[in-house]
Scaffold this motif. Structure first.
Motif, mmCIF file in Angstrom:
data_model
loop_
_atom_site.group_PDB
_atom_site.id
_atom_site.type_symbol
_atom_site.label_atom_id
_atom_site.label_comp_id
_atom_site.label_asym_id
_atom_site.label_seq_id
_atom_site.Cartn_x
_atom_site.Cartn_y
_atom_site.Cartn_z
ATOM 1 N N PHE A 37 -17.525 -1.950 -3.765
ATOM 2 C CA PHE A 37 -18.334 -2.736 -2.823
ATOM 3 C C PHE A 37 -18.083 -2.341 -1.373
ATOM 4 C CE2 PHE A 37 -17.421 -5.499 -6.524
ATOM 5 C CZ PHE A 37 -18.709 -5.580 -7.024
ATOM 6 N N GLY A 38 -17.070 -1.528 -1.124
ATOM 7 C CA GLY A 38 -16.793 -1.107 0.238
ATOM 8 C C GLY A 38 -15.322 -1.231 0.573
ATOM 9 N N PHE A 39 -15.029 -1.199 1.875
ATOM 10 C CA PHE A 39 -13.651 -1.167 2.367
ATOM 11 C C PHE A 39 -13.333 -2.436 3.142
ATOM 12 C CE2 PHE A 39 -10.697 -0.300 5.835
ATOM 13 C CZ PHE A 39 -9.611 0.226 5.150
ATOM 14 N N GLN A 40 -12.073 -2.890 3.006
ATOM 15 C CA GLN A 40 -11.640 -4.060 3.749
ATOM 16 C C GLN A 40 -10.164 -3.923 4.112
ATOM 17 O OE1 GLN A 40 -12.745 -7.909 2.149
ATOM 18 N NE2 GLN A 40 -10.970 -8.908 3.065
ATOM 19 N N THR A 41 -9.816 -4.381 5.316
ATOM 20 C CA THR A 41 -8.418 -4.413 5.723
ATOM 21 C C THR A 41 -7.825 -5.772 5.375
ATOM 22 O OG1 THR A 41 -9.120 -5.084 7.945
ATOM 23 C CG2 THR A 41 -8.689 -2.748 7.587
ATOM 24 N N TYR A 42 -6.495 -5.821 5.215
ATOM 25 C CA TYR A 42 -5.786 -7.041 4.842
ATOM 26 C C TYR A 42 -4.575 -7.222 5.744
ATOM 27 C CZ TYR A 42 -8.524 -6.925 0.534
ATOM 28 O OH TYR A 42 -9.558 -6.908 -0.374
ATOM 29 N N TRP A 43 -4.182 -8.464 5.929
ATOM 30 C CA TRP A 43 -2.934 -8.710 6.634
ATOM 31 C C TRP A 43 -1.780 -8.666 5.639
ATOM 32 C CZ3 TRP A 43 -0.662 -12.943 4.503
ATOM 33 C CH2 TRP A 43 -1.465 -13.969 4.045
ATOM 34 N N SER A 44 -0.573 -8.455 6.152
ATOM 35 C CA SER A 44 0.623 -8.464 5.317
ATOM 36 C C SER A 44 1.635 -9.437 5.912
ATOM 37 C CB SER A 44 1.236 -7.061 5.238
ATOM 38 O OG SER A 44 1.648 -6.622 6.522
ATOM 39 N N LEU A 45 2.454 -10.008 5.056
ATOM 40 C CA LEU A 45 3.509 -10.899 5.532
ATOM 41 C C LEU A 45 4.641 -10.061 6.105
ATOM 42 C CD1 LEU A 45 3.730 -13.639 2.748
ATOM 43 C CD2 LEU A 45 2.761 -13.856 5.037
ATOM 44 N N GLY A 46 5.080 -10.424 7.293
ATOM 45 C CA GLY A 46 6.166 -9.686 7.923
ATOM 46 C C GLY A 46 6.920 -10.573 8.882
ATOM 47 N N LEU A 47 7.730 -9.957 9.711
ATOM 48 C CA LEU A 47 8.544 -10.687 10.667
ATOM 49 C C LEU A 47 8.155 -10.303 12.091
ATOM 50 C CD1 LEU A 47 12.098 -10.374 9.055
ATOM 51 C CD2 LEU A 47 10.554 -12.346 8.956
#
Length: 267
Positions: free
Chosen positions: A225-235
């Protein structure tokens, strides 16, 4: 440079990189510019009919990730993005393959690398590596294309190569590929579950903050369906948990008028 990897998992191409932007220090070593640098980009490809109305008949979003000179990468992407949203065809069947887009990318890389080298005394054999990836509308399969520059017998050469996009294959670029491969091999020895192991390996490298790899983890996924960016858990730098997109704390950014930056995320 960086570490960036692309691999096939969960019926989609995953892409992960660190977020450190750095340059060589005057006395050697690495000087950190920022640990909140975007190296993964969405690329929209749009085709419109050669008519007065310029009706949109095709649209798709691919993913891109780079390792190397940030100035060359950002200028290449900005120009490529504008051109790929200005495509016109005589019929609705005129749709560029992913290789066609990669070929355009290689021409722009050659242009900007040539200009960059002409304005500096840089002697590096290679300035930039870019991976372009997604579901090709012509082959109807996932494809990964690598574009990179090299100096061959004193002349600039830009290579364009298709990389494997099969389950189990991991395509890596950047200055610390060998270290990534070592960490990935160690992880595979410790577990039979290979789920997201390349992401875990890059996460360990970013947390270790060694040389030109550090910051946080950036994530992008390209499926049918296409491309998507995601957030990640970090500090955060203060040691607090945060949702990080390209190393930027989304809670610090807050709302964008009536909407919020989200897109989904993961640990």
């Amino acid at each position: 440079m960086t570490i960036a990897v692309v691999w096939l998992e969960d019926d989609g191409l995953w892409c992960v990189s660190d977020t450190r932007i750095s340059r060589r220090g005057q006395g050697g070593g690495v000087q950190i510019v920022t640990d909140a640098g975007a190296k993964i980009y969405p690329l929209n490809v749009e085709c419109r009919l050669l008519t007065v109305e310029r009706e949109l008949y095709y649209g798709r979003r691919y993913g891109m990730v780079f390792a190397g000179m940030t100035a060359v990468a950002t200028q290449t992407f900005a120009t490529l993005s504008g051109m790929c949203q200005a495509l016109q065809g005589a019929s609705r069947q005129d749709i560029p393959s992913l290789r066609d887009v990669a070929t355009l990318l290689s021409k722009l890389v050659e242009l900007y690398v040539r200009d960059f080298r002409a304005s500096t005394t840089l002697a590096d054999p290679g300035v930039i590596e870019i991976l372009l990836f997604g579901m090709c509308p012509v082959s109807r399969s996932y494809e990964i294309w690598r574009v990179s520059d090299q100096i061959v017998e004193g002349s600039l050469h830009v290579a364009i190569d298709q990389q494997p996009a099969r389950t189990g294959d991991v395509v890596a670029i950047g200055s610390q590929v060998s270290r990534f491969q070592e960490i990935l091999a160690e992880l595979k020895q410790k577990t039979e579950n290979t789920f997201r192991l390349p992401k875990i390996a890059v996460g360990q490298m970013a947390d270790a903050s060694r040389g030109d790899v550090g910051g946080a983890v950036s994530i992008g996924i390209c499926n049918q369906f296409g491309f998507q960016t995601y957030w990640s858990l970090g500090l955060t730098p203060h040691g607090q948990g945060a949702r990080l997109m390209f190393g930027v704390d989304l809670d610090d950014i807050g709302w964008v008028g009536p909407v919020v930056i989200s897109g989904g995320g993961m640990a």
